[in-house]
Design a protein around this motif. Structure first.
Motif, PDB file in Angstrom:
ATOM      1  N   PHE A 125       0.835  -1.206   0.000  1.00  0.00           N
ATOM      2  CA  PHE A 125       0.000   0.000   0.000  1.00  0.00           C
ATOM      3  C   PHE A 125       0.868   1.253   0.000  1.00  0.00           C
ATOM      4  N   ILE A 126       1.926   1.200   0.808  1.00  0.00           N
ATOM      5  CA  ILE A 126       2.812   2.363   0.893  1.00  0.00           C
ATOM      6  C   ILE A 126       3.439   2.638  -0.469  1.00  0.00           C
ATOM      7  N   SER A 127       3.897   1.562  -1.150  1.00  0.00           N
ATOM      8  CA  SER A 127       4.542   1.825  -2.451  1.00  0.00           C
ATOM      9  C   SER A 127       3.515   2.256  -3.497  1.00  0.00           C
ATOM     10  N   LEU A 128       2.302   1.704  -3.440  1.00  0.00           N
ATOM     11  CA  LEU A 128       1.284   2.128  -4.415  1.00  0.00           C
ATOM     12  C   LEU A 128       0.848   3.576  -4.170  1.00  0.00           C
ATOM     13  N   ALA A 129       0.836   3.979  -2.911  1.00  0.00           N
ATOM     14  CA  ALA A 129       0.421   5.348  -2.574  1.00  0.00           C
ATOM     15  C   ALA A 129       1.478   6.363  -3.003  1.00  0.00           C
ATOM     16  N   GLU A 130       2.701   5.881  -3.218  1.00  0.00           N
ATOM     17  CA  GLU A 130       3.820   6.746  -3.608  1.00  0.00           C
ATOM     18  C   GLU A 130       4.022   7.887  -2.603  1.00  0.00           C
ATOM     19  N   ILE A 131       3.843   7.535  -1.331  1.00  0.00           N
ATOM     20  CA  ILE A 131       4.129   8.498  -0.258  1.00  0.00           C
ATOM     21  C   ILE A 131       5.412   8.024   0.433  1.00  0.00           C
ATOM     22  N   ASP A 132       6.307   8.936   0.678  1.00  0.00           N
ATOM     23  CA  ASP A 132       7.567   8.599   1.348  1.00  0.00           C
ATOM     24  C   ASP A 132       7.247   7.931   2.693  1.00  0.00           C
ATOM     25  N   PRO A 133       7.686   6.675   2.901  1.00  0.00           N
ATOM     26  CA  PRO A 133       7.330   5.974   4.148  1.00  0.00           C
ATOM     27  C   PRO A 133       7.843   6.684   5.389  1.00  0.00           C
ATOM     28  N   GLY A 134       8.901   7.477   5.230  1.00  0.00           N
ATOM     29  CA  GLY A 134       9.472   8.178   6.382  1.00  0.00           C
ATOM     30  C   GLY A 134       8.847   9.542   6.626  1.00  0.00           C
ATOM     31  N   LYS A 135       7.892   9.920   5.809  1.00  0.00           N
ATOM     32  CA  LYS A 135       7.255  11.224   5.955  1.00  0.00           C
ATOM     33  C   LYS A 135       6.393  11.243   7.230  1.00  0.00           C
ATOM     34  N   LYS A 136       6.458  12.345   7.970  1.00  0.00           N
ATOM     35  CA  LYS A 136       5.609  12.447   9.164  1.00  0.00           C
ATOM     36  C   LYS A 136       4.153  12.633   8.727  1.00  0.00           C
ATOM     37  N   CYS A 137       3.264  12.049   9.507  1.00  0.00           N
ATOM     38  CA  CYS A 137       1.835  12.105   9.123  1.00  0.00           C
ATOM     39  C   CYS A 137       1.341  13.539   8.968  1.00  0.00           C
ATOM     40  N   HIS A 138       1.843  14.454   9.812  1.00  0.00           N
ATOM     41  CA  HIS A 138       1.351  15.836   9.722  1.00  0.00           C
ATOM     42  C   HIS A 138       1.751  16.506   8.401  1.00  0.00           C
ATOM     43  N   SER A 139       2.732  15.924   7.683  1.00  0.00           N
ATOM     44  CA  SER A 139       3.187  16.548   6.427  1.00  0.00           C
ATOM     45  C   SER A 139       2.525  15.942   5.188  1.00  0.00           C
ATOM     46  N   ILE A 140       1.695  14.944   5.392  1.00  0.00           N
ATOM     47  CA  ILE A 140       1.050  14.304   4.218  1.00  0.00           C
ATOM     48  C   ILE A 140       0.077  15.300   3.590  1.00  0.00           C
ATOM     49  N   THR A 141       0.227  15.493   2.297  1.00  0.00           N
ATOM     50  CA  THR A 141      -0.601  16.491   1.618  1.00  0.00           C
ATOM     51  C   THR A 141      -1.994  15.931   1.328  1.00  0.00           C
ATOM     52  N   ARG A 142      -2.889  16.834   0.977  1.00  0.00           N
ATOM     53  CA  ARG A 142      -4.259  16.433   0.628  1.00  0.00           C
ATOM     54  C   ARG A 142      -4.230  15.490  -0.578  1.00  0.00           C
ATOM     55  N   ALA A 143      -3.401  15.853  -1.575  1.00  0.00           N
ATOM     56  CA  ALA A 143      -3.322  15.027  -2.795  1.00  0.00           C
ATOM     57  C   ALA A 143      -2.817  13.623  -2.465  1.00  0.00           C
ATOM     58  N   GLU A 144      -1.838  13.547  -1.561  1.00  0.00           N
ATOM     59  CA  GLU A 144      -1.318  12.220  -1.162  1.00  0.00           C
ATOM     60  C   GLU A 144      -2.398  11.414  -0.441  1.00  0.00           C
ATOM     61  N   ARG A 145      -3.125  12.113   0.426  1.00  0.00           N
ATOM     62  CA  ARG A 145      -4.191  11.410   1.168  1.00  0.00           C
ATOM     63  C   ARG A 145      -5.280  10.918   0.227  1.00  0.00           C
ATOM     64  N   LYS A 146      -5.597  11.734  -0.780  1.00  0.00           N
ATOM     65  CA  LYS A 146      -6.635  11.335  -1.754  1.00  0.00           C
ATOM     66  C   LYS A 146      -6.186  10.103  -2.530  1.00  0.00           C
ATOM     67  N   LYS A 147      -4.894  10.063  -2.856  1.00  0.00           N
ATOM     68  CA  LYS A 147      -4.384   8.897  -3.599  1.00  0.00           C
ATOM     69  C   LYS A 147      -4.496   7.635  -2.727  1.00  0.00           C
ATOM     70  N   LEU A 148      -4.166   7.800  -1.461  1.00  0.00           N
ATOM     71  CA  LEU A 148      -4.280   6.684  -0.517  1.00  0.00           C
ATOM     72  C   LEU A 148      -5.743   6.249  -0.394  1.00  0.00           C
ATOM     73  N   LEU A 149      -6.631   7.228  -0.294  1.00  0.00           N
ATOM     74  CA  LEU A 149      -8.067   6.947  -0.207  1.00  0.00           C
ATOM     75  C   LEU A 149      -8.508   6.105  -1.414  1.00  0.00           C
ATOM     76  N   GLY A 150      -8.000   6.464  -2.584  1.00  0.00           N
ATOM     77  CA  GLY A 150      -8.321   5.727  -3.818  1.00  0.00           C
ATOM     78  C   GLY A 150      -7.919   4.267  -3.729  1.00  0.00           C
ATOM     79  N   LEU A 151      -6.833   3.974  -3.013  1.00  0.00           N
ATOM     80  CA  LEU A 151      -6.407   2.577  -2.887  1.00  0.00           C
ATOM     81  C   LEU A 151      -7.386   1.770  -2.028  1.00  0.00           C
ATOM     82  N   PHE A 152      -7.929   2.423  -1.011  1.00  0.00           N
ATOM     83  CA  PHE A 152      -8.905   1.725  -0.160  1.00  0.00           C
ATOM     84  C   PHE A 152     -10.236   1.535  -0.880  1.00  0.00           C
ATOM     85  N   LYS A 153     -10.644   2.565  -1.608  1.00  0.00           N
ATOM     86  CA  LYS A 153     -12.002   2.553  -2.171  1.00  0.00           C
ATOM     87  C   LYS A 153     -12.067   2.067  -3.618  1.00  0.00           C
TER      88      LYS A 153
END
Ligand SMILES: Cc1cc2nc3c(=O)[nH]c(=O)nc-3n(C[C@H](O)[C@H](O)[C@H](O)COP(=O)(O)OP(=O)(O)OC[C@H]3O[C@@H](n4cnc5c(N)ncnc54)[C@H](O)[C@@H]3O)c2cc1C
Length: 220
Positions: A114-142
């Motif tokens: 999931f982390i690699s499909l989301a293309e979000i840096d695994p070491g990124k702090k949660c508070h720095s995750i952008t809206r676009a990154e979160r939307k991409k992650l949401l797309g993986l769940f839904k």
């Protein structure tokens, strides 16, 4: 039949039994079939009750175009609600690395992919995750999308579709309308249903009828 998928990493998840998921098949982008229930990944693709059930539509669709499979891993909640859930998770774990923030949302086995499909840096702090990154992650769940490349064929099929045409059989006796004293039962008849016991019932019922009638002394 189980389905083959283009994604070559499905084996990473093959120890998982995904319950209460929904799956939508699309041909050339248009929805053609949908199921809700249980599925599991295999080394070559995906199987399990809802996949076996939907595979008939997919087999036919593959002859006409490109087929994709869309998994909703959280069908009980809307995308908007699940987005709120993600925001809450990230707020509660704001100083944690992203790689450690999905534990409450996914089985452990699924997290690295999931982390690699989301293309979000695994070491990124949660508070720095952008809206676009979160939307991409949401797309993986839904709407976790896979390309169907084929199916496992007769060897792995749990029931055959096709066989002796119903119009050639007398359904009261299962006797052939074409050849005297020839009776049909079970899989050899062009009759099949969804998974869940319907196919076994067809075999038992037609087997009983064919047996009783074949044992009758021939007329005349
Ligand atoms: C893994 C799996 C899971 C399934 N799950 C379900 C389910 O959950 N619900 C459901 O409804 N259905 C299910 N099915 C389908 C169901 O089991 C079949 O539809 C049913 O068993 C078919 O019965 P049949 O008697 O027509 O054929 P078979 O059970 O295939 O019987 C045919 C018999 O003929 C014998 N035979 C073949 N050739 C010859 C020959 N030349 N001479 C003598 N004998 C021969 C074979 O050895 C076999 O014993 C499942 C099937 C599989 C494989």
């Amino acid at each position: 039949m189980p389905l083959r998928l283009a994604e070559d990493w499905t084996g990473d998840w093959c120890d998982l039994n995904l319950k209460n998921i929904s799956v939508t098949a699309r041909r050339d982008g248009k929805p053609i079939a949908e199921r809700f229930g249980e599925a599991f990944f295999t080394r070559a693709g995906i199987g399990g009750p809802i996949i076996l059930d939907i595979s008939r539509e997919i087999r036919d669709a593959l002859k006409k175009g490109a087929v994709s499979l869309h998994l909703d891993l959280k069908p009980a909640v809307s995308a908007a609600l699940f987005d709120k859930r993600l925001q809450r998770e990230f707020a509660e774990q704001s100083n944690k690395d992203f790689r450690n923030a999905l534990g409450k949302l996914l089985p452990r086995t699924m997290i690295p992919r999931f982390i690699s499909l989301a293309e979000i840096d695994p070491g990124k702090k949660c508070h720095s995750i952008t809206r676009a990154e979160r939307k991409k992650l949401l797309g993986l769940f839904k709407d976790l999308t896979f390309q169907v490349t084929g199916h496992e064929g007769l060897k792995k099929a749990i029931v055959t579709s096709g066989g002796v045409a119903l119009k050639d059989i007398d359904m009261r006796s299962m006797c052939s309308k074409r050849i005297a004293n020839l009776y049909f039962a079970g899989e050899m008849i062009d009759l099949d249903g969804p998974t869940g016991g319907f196919n076994l019932q067809v075999c038992w019922s037609t087997g009983y009828l064919a047996g009783v009638n074949a044992a009758q002394p021939a007329a005349g």
